[in-house]
Design a protein around this motif. Sequence first.
Motif, PDB file in Angstrom:
ATOM      1  N   LEU A   1     -22.537 -19.843 -18.560  1.00  0.00           N
ATOM      2  CA  LEU A   1     -21.604 -19.401 -19.589  1.00  0.00           C
ATOM      3  C   LEU A   1     -21.161 -18.001 -19.218  1.00  0.00           C
ATOM      4  O   LEU A   1     -21.978 -17.093 -19.137  1.00  0.00           O
ATOM      5  N   ALA A   2     -19.886 -17.875 -18.992  1.00  0.00           N
ATOM      6  CA  ALA A   2     -19.365 -16.608 -18.478  1.00  0.00           C
ATOM      7  C   ALA A   2     -20.153 -16.267 -17.211  1.00  0.00           C
ATOM      8  O   ALA A   2     -20.393 -17.132 -16.373  1.00  0.00           O
ATOM      9  N   SER A   3     -20.615 -15.034 -17.115  1.00  0.00           N
ATOM     10  CA  SER A   3     -21.358 -14.692 -15.907  1.00  0.00           C
ATOM     11  C   SER A   3     -22.833 -15.037 -16.068  1.00  0.00           C
ATOM     12  O   SER A   3     -23.617 -14.918 -15.139  1.00  0.00           O
ATOM     13  N   MET A   4     -23.202 -15.449 -17.276  1.00  0.00           N
ATOM     14  CA  MET A   4     -24.603 -15.741 -17.535  1.00  0.00           C
ATOM     15  C   MET A   4     -24.960 -17.094 -16.941  1.00  0.00           C
ATOM     16  O   MET A   4     -24.190 -18.040 -17.030  1.00  0.00           O
TER      17      MET A   4
ATOM     18  N   ALA B   1     -10.061 -12.829 -16.872  1.00  0.00           N
ATOM     19  CA  ALA B   1     -10.800 -13.921 -16.234  1.00  0.00           C
ATOM     20  C   ALA B   1     -12.119 -14.169 -16.960  1.00  0.00           C
ATOM     21  O   ALA B   1     -12.589 -15.294 -17.063  1.00  0.00           O
ATOM     22  N   HIS B   2     -12.704 -13.088 -17.469  1.00  0.00           N
ATOM     23  CA  HIS B   2     -13.976 -13.195 -18.198  1.00  0.00           C
ATOM     24  C   HIS B   2     -13.760 -13.925 -19.521  1.00  0.00           C
ATOM     25  O   HIS B   2     -14.606 -14.698 -19.976  1.00  0.00           O
TER      26      HIS B   2
ATOM     27  N   ASP C   1     -11.403 -21.564 -24.173  1.00  0.00           N
ATOM     28  CA  ASP C   1     -12.617 -21.590 -24.978  1.00  0.00           C
ATOM     29  C   ASP C   1     -13.323 -20.258 -24.716  1.00  0.00           C
ATOM     30  O   ASP C   1     -12.866 -19.488 -23.874  1.00  0.00           O
ATOM     31  N   PRO C   2     -14.450 -20.013 -25.407  1.00  0.00           N
ATOM     32  CA  PRO C   2     -15.138 -18.774 -25.076  1.00  0.00           C
ATOM     33  C   PRO C   2     -15.483 -18.742 -23.582  1.00  0.00           C
ATOM     34  O   PRO C   2     -16.058 -19.715 -23.070  1.00  0.00           O
ATOM     35  N   PHE C   3     -15.099 -17.707 -22.907  1.00  0.00           N
ATOM     36  CA  PHE C   3     -15.413 -17.530 -21.479  1.00  0.00           C
ATOM     37  C   PHE C   3     -14.899 -18.680 -20.609  1.00  0.00           C
ATOM     38  O   PHE C   3     -15.421 -18.926 -19.540  1.00  0.00           O
ATOM     39  N   THR C   4     -13.921 -19.360 -21.103  1.00  0.00           N
ATOM     40  CA  THR C   4     -13.411 -20.510 -20.371  1.00  0.00           C
ATOM     41  C   THR C   4     -11.895 -20.395 -20.280  1.00  0.00           C
ATOM     42  O   THR C   4     -11.226 -20.247 -21.298  1.00  0.00           O
ATOM     43  N   THR C   5     -11.405 -20.432 -19.023  1.00  0.00           N
ATOM     44  CA  THR C   5      -9.971 -20.273 -18.805  1.00  0.00           C
ATOM     45  C   THR C   5      -9.467 -21.391 -17.902  1.00  0.00           C
ATOM     46  O   THR C   5     -10.233 -22.259 -17.486  1.00  0.00           O
ATOM     47  N   ALA C   6      -8.195 -21.299 -17.604  1.00  0.00           N
ATOM     48  CA  ALA C   6      -7.573 -22.296 -16.739  1.00  0.00           C
ATOM     49  C   ALA C   6      -7.866 -22.047 -15.254  1.00  0.00           C
ATOM     50  O   ALA C   6      -7.385 -22.769 -14.392  1.00  0.00           O
ATOM     51  N   ILE C   7      -8.660 -21.015 -14.965  1.00  0.00           N
ATOM     52  CA  ILE C   7      -8.967 -20.721 -13.552  1.00  0.00           C
ATOM     53  C   ILE C   7      -9.794 -21.860 -12.959  1.00  0.00           C
ATOM     54  O   ILE C   7     -10.813 -22.245 -13.517  1.00  0.00           O
ATOM     55  N   GLU C   8      -9.326 -22.378 -11.825  1.00  0.00           N
ATOM     56  CA  GLU C   8     -10.056 -23.453 -11.135  1.00  0.00           C
ATOM     57  C   GLU C   8     -10.985 -22.829 -10.092  1.00  0.00           C
ATOM     58  O   GLU C   8     -10.750 -21.710  -9.635  1.00  0.00           O
ATOM     59  N   PRO C   9     -12.028 -23.551  -9.714  1.00  0.00           N
ATOM     60  CA  PRO C   9     -12.905 -23.018  -8.673  1.00  0.00           C
ATOM     61  C   PRO C   9     -12.089 -22.618  -7.432  1.00  0.00           C
ATOM     62  O   PRO C   9     -11.176 -23.341  -7.039  1.00  0.00           O
ATOM     63  N   GLY C  10     -12.411 -21.484  -6.877  1.00  0.00           N
ATOM     64  CA  GLY C  10     -11.675 -21.019  -5.696  1.00  0.00           C
ATOM     65  C   GLY C  10     -10.507 -20.119  -6.036  1.00  0.00           C
ATOM     66  O   GLY C  10      -9.971 -19.441  -5.166  1.00  0.00           O
TER      67      GLY C  10
ATOM     68  N   ILE D   1      -8.533 -16.961  -8.042  1.00  0.00           N
ATOM     69  CA  ILE D   1      -8.716 -15.687  -8.742  1.00  0.00           C
ATOM     70  C   ILE D   1      -7.405 -15.320  -9.426  1.00  0.00           C
ATOM     71  O   ILE D   1      -6.331 -15.814  -9.065  1.00  0.00           O
ATOM     72  N   VAL D   2      -7.535 -14.453 -10.428  1.00  0.00           N
ATOM     73  CA  VAL D   2      -6.341 -13.896 -11.064  1.00  0.00           C
ATOM     74  C   VAL D   2      -5.783 -12.866 -10.091  1.00  0.00           C
ATOM     75  O   VAL D   2      -6.506 -11.972  -9.665  1.00  0.00           O
ATOM     76  N   SER D   3      -4.513 -13.012  -9.712  1.00  0.00           N
ATOM     77  CA  SER D   3      -3.958 -12.003  -8.800  1.00  0.00           C
ATOM     78  C   SER D   3      -3.027 -11.039  -9.518  1.00  0.00           C
ATOM     79  O   SER D   3      -2.963  -9.868  -9.160  1.00  0.00           O
ATOM     80  N   GLU D   4      -2.320 -11.522 -10.513  1.00  0.00           N
ATOM     81  CA  GLU D   4      -1.496 -10.573 -11.269  1.00  0.00           C
ATOM     82  C   GLU D   4      -1.133 -11.123 -12.641  1.00  0.00           C
ATOM     83  O   GLU D   4      -1.244 -12.325 -12.907  1.00  0.00           O
ATOM     84  N   ILE D   5      -0.720 -10.193 -13.492  1.00  0.00           N
ATOM     85  CA  ILE D   5      -0.262 -10.536 -14.831  1.00  0.00           C
ATOM     86  C   ILE D   5       1.246 -10.294 -14.833  1.00  0.00           C
ATOM     87  O   ILE D   5       1.711  -9.260 -14.334  1.00  0.00           O
ATOM     88  N   VAL D   6       1.976 -11.228 -15.369  1.00  0.00           N
ATOM     89  CA  VAL D   6       3.437 -11.130 -15.370  1.00  0.00           C
ATOM     90  C   VAL D   6       3.904 -11.044 -16.820  1.00  0.00           C
ATOM     91  O   VAL D   6       3.532 -11.885 -17.644  1.00  0.00           O
ATOM     92  N   LEU D   7       4.688 -10.010 -17.097  1.00  0.00           N
ATOM     93  CA  LEU D   7       5.096  -9.779 -18.489  1.00  0.00           C
ATOM     94  C   LEU D   7       6.582  -9.482 -18.554  1.00  0.00           C
ATOM     95  O   LEU D   7       7.122  -8.837 -17.649  1.00  0.00           O
TER      96      LEU D   7
END
Lengths: 777, 156, 156, 281
Positions: free
Chosen positions: B52-55, D115-116, D153-162, D164-170
């Motif tokens: 969970l997260a980094s945990m 990402a966190h 979800d808590p601590f859960t994003t659309a990031i797939e394994p492999g 990383i977030v490279s930039e934020i676009v606004l």
Amino acid sequence: MATTTVKPETLVGKRIRRREDPRLITGTATYVDDIKMPGMHHACIVRSPQAAARIKGLNIKPALDRPGVVAVFTGEDVKDVPSVPCVAQLPGLRQPHHHVLAQDRVYFVGHPVAVVVATDRYIAADAADAVEVDYEELPAVADPEKALAAGAPAIHPQWPDNTAFTFHQEGGDVEKAFREADVIVKQRITSQRLVPNAMETRGVVADWRAAERSLTLYSSSQAPHLLRSLLASIFGIPENRLRVVAPEVGGGFGSKIDIYAEDMLMTFVSQRINKPVKWVESRRENFLCTIHGRGHVDYYELAAKRDGTMLGLKLKIIQDLGAYLQLLTPAIPTLSVLMMPGLYKFKNISADVIGAFTNCVPTDAYRGAGRPEATHGIERMVDILAAELKMDPAELRLKNFPAPDEFPFATATGLAYDSGNYALPLKTALDEVGYADLRREQKQGREQGKLLGIGMSAYGEICAFGPTPATPTGGWESATVKIEPSGKVTIMTGASPHGQGEETTFAQIAADELGVDIDDVVVLHGDTSLVQYGIGTFGSRGTAIGGTALYYALQELKSKIKKFGATLLESDEVSLVGGSVVHEASGKSVSFSKIAAEAYRPMKLPPNTQPGLVATHFWEPPNFTFPFGAHVVVTEVDRDTGQIAIRRYVAVDDCGKLINPLIVSGQVHGGVAQGLGQALWEQAVYDDNGQLLTGEFTDYAIPRAHMMPWIESSHTETPSPVNPLGVKGVGEAGTIGCSPAVVNSVVDALSHLGVRHLDMPLTPEKIWKLIQAGGRA
Amino acid sequence: MKISGAHVISVPQERAYALLQDPAVLGRSMPGCDALEKIGENEYHMKMKMVLASMNGLFDGKVRITDANPFSSFRLIVEGAGKIGFMRGNGLLTLAPLENGTNVQYEGSVEVGGTIAAVGQRLLDTTSRMLIKRFFDKLSTEIAASGDKAGSALPA
Amino acid sequence: MKQKISITINGKLRSDEVEPRLLLIHYLREVVGLTGPHIGCETSTCGACTVMLDGKAIKSCTIFAIQASGREVLTIEGLAVNGHLDPLQEAFWNEHALQCGFCTPGMILTAKQLLQDNPSPTEEEIRKGLEGNICRCTGYQHIVNAVKSAAAKAGA
Amino acid sequence: MIPQEFEYSAPGTLQEALQLIAGGERKVLAGGMSLIPMMKLRLAAPEHVVDLGRVPGLNYITESGGTIRIGATTTHHEIEMAPLVRGRCPLLAEAASRIGDIQVRNRGTIGGSIAHADPAADYPASLLALEGQVRLVSANSDRTVAASDFFLDPFTTAIEPGEIVSEIVLPAEEGSEGYRYEKLAHPASGFAVVGVAARIKKTGGKISFARIGVTGMAAHAFRALNAEKLLEGGATIDEAVATIGEGEEANSDLYASADYRQHLARVHARRAISVALTRAT
């Protein structure tokens, strides 16, 4: 960096910047964790994650097998080490044997189970993680009232009622008072468990030298001599071979008076490995294992006449003791009893204390130690009575204070308040805040839905602990003053300051008495091999007792200086003026430095006089001192969120004579911050299983800079007749005065909604819910 | 901490009841758990990898089923302990038929201890709910994979 | 496995072999012998360990020494120049902005960045700027006075 | 207080970093403000840490064609102080200034924070209100996800394994727009008990455009779409905020129950909208 002080007429009473600061602002002071020694090892303690459990299995092999690990000790190794000491005694007190490492059971989360010793702290931490402990969980109880209820799990199996002691005290005729009362108000009032949280956590370096059979122990302690005496008796090391050093100590607030399992454990480890060993507490351990403060559930009944004359008070205190008794644990609620009448004249009291074991870390002295709880209680009750009588709370207080000519004032609890003018700080604070205008503003604001509160507390406290009969560790304090041949002055005090600034205040006193430059005075403390003997710094005693011991040592020296001066001037008709001895008739004089030099040389000594200029005085105070004051707090409650904003904070304190007003104001501010912490944010919350849910700074809210109001602090000065300096003590005043004033203010803001009482901390949700419910509480 | 909630699963009540007590299904559906190993009547050994997260942490523990009241309710107790602390979930699951499946209501408590209790209290509620949701989502996937559907004939 | 790092500390470059997990605070205190920065917590909350990294206040307990390699670190020991106290040190002393002194090195370095970013802060800005440093002794009022006084001196 | 051992890599290029991350269970270290405390408490014990701190070209704030791009390792303090962000995307600067404390803002990065995906983090409310996008790259992919699809979800994003977030676009904001990030900070942690970010545009004295993001209240940050519609349709602020949190399960902890959090979200939304309105021209 030398202090560049121009020598003024007198230094006492002046705002002098502190002499301890240069090392602190440059980062060169030495705290326990800064100590490094050749061959020093590091200890890491394996602690129980369970609040109550049987230890079914303990496997230390995986830890021992790791490179760099020197030893692992468990309960079996230390089973013959005596109990962690509790010196407070009450009739019938049940005292569990507090082993330094758990034997077959654990009693609170954080209970030490094993200690790992390694060459490096990283290795020690890894190895501690590798120790395997198999726990069989047992039912726990973390709430003192639940612990006392029938059928609660027994904390200590031998005492199924979880009661460590009961204590009763009465004065006057409380039943008669209640019979004659027109009004009786009752309230349950809690003072929640708090975590002292000195910024420097505890730490110990133990250095056993087998060849010399001697131990040097560096510990972040408020009372190094006490620690030495207790360690000496526990380990059978004679005191002349046991040196305790409290180096720079990063705050204590009472939590570092105790002798802890870790002080003993490191002694044990160093003896076993025959090497120095260091243990420094993590913040997490500090939350779990260093004593907590408060932990009261109190039931109050106050009887009064319709005109506001208070007649008597009944109090039942349920004290959450935790799983063990630390140094003073059971004594703390008895201080609440002593303080229960507050500043009021009534003479009829009855108090019952029940000490309840719980599966939590022990409680003990935390800034105020029993007096904040009592003051909070009586000051809440006075407001509740005022509301019942529809009387102004200030007027009710003023009506019940003893008059200045009634001192020493004998209280219902057997104390003699030394001196006081209780109305003065209250009236001063009310004037300062603009009380009448605020009451008008409050009335108008209410019509527009604004929630403005004006709250006050008139507090008193028992300070300068204390006369020996009342202080189990000894109530005196000592000072040695040594004047070197060069005329420089060294003071060794038995007080052990850790932020209170006695290196400065004591130097001020000495410079004035001897007529020397303050820069020529050095104050040493905190090392039992340097300092004659001492008690320590706690209970607002440093200046009132330690300062007085110094004062008397200085008087002894002054008379000796005069004698030497008389010899040098060949006349008895001399007097001490400034730093010189003067023969007034001839105008001849001999300087302090000349006398100092001569005192160590072969000279014709006055009869019955030894060479040298050294004096030691141990001073036993005849009484406590009783500082007092009034805090007035103006709050605004956000109706939408329940958030409390402090608009004004006015503190008028009377701690007797001020030695250094700059330092005194620092003490008041810091005390208020801790009182405000209790009133609004801080709370050690244990869940039903004894898990501490607010066990890090991320959940336990310590006041930060942006959370504190501006404190308008001033003083009245009523000298104490107990000591020649006229000082009373100020370390705990802010804390004691603060929390009732804040709570009274917020209750006042909500009183028109029917709110009569609020328990601390006043969290926004609690307030919001009350407002939602229309206020009834 | 108290927890409660409800999820719908798309099989009839009796089938839902059986699936929710099937150690193979439970093992695959519990987040971070691979399999349950029977150690007694209605009692299973569990190894769980919590990420969970980094945990992250390994929990070793037990799953128990008690107070079984066939097809309508039972109690599910999950206990695990590891280096980072321990946790215990205890929930009464109550099943009620719906037109297209079964409503599973749960009511119980989640408790944690050790280091996770010290830093996790602010997140306990929201992450517990997430994990329960993941459990039911995985269960639904299991059901879909096994070809179960609402109203299908019950394999006894 | 140890790796080589090179850091300029208080103006002097030094190189050491360190484990990647060695925290900067431990590196400074135990390897370099600079015990001015203190350890007050493990959650990056109290600020006692504050040092400056490339001119910015950071919590040295929440960065690995290896991350600071190639950069410049200033600790409280490096603040006074040729024995002359920094105006903030002087102001902390004059205003009695410390008691036990444990938080002071971190507090002073945070205040330093505060004045870099905002040379004449209001009381509110000072309080906000110091929110990452806990002091248990002073109630902060004298610290606010000290920062104000240092700012006034610098602006004078 | 002492982390477990781990292998450490500090790649010198983005490609190298992505190759490393693709290579198995790797923990990405950006500012470390969330990760390192967890490692010190040994709640996190990654075997291999990939430090993005030495990857060039991930720390930037640029604007072109009305689009602001912020590199993943840009710190909160850089964002709060950058004239470009303050001028063209002030809501984000305001949110950044409310994160943690100055020491944390000096180290913490926008990429690391989002990402966190702590459910009580500050940025997500603003990213949603700004209708921002998150660019995710891996060794063999490069995609952009809308903020509204990013926090799951808590601590859960659309990031797939492999990845990383490279930039934020606004989107760069128009000068006429009003904005506000209103937050109730937890007194100990500083995290948002609730945080509400609002953007408001006015036409002829009436609200013509509203974007509201809410953090801290629920399992992940969300946009208050109903409230936005109501505001744009001429409803009063009170009517609009009364819908906030409907259908969301509010978080509960020692400090704030679910009911109180839901209430706070509405109070803070009202305050955020009111301030945004006064700032809109």
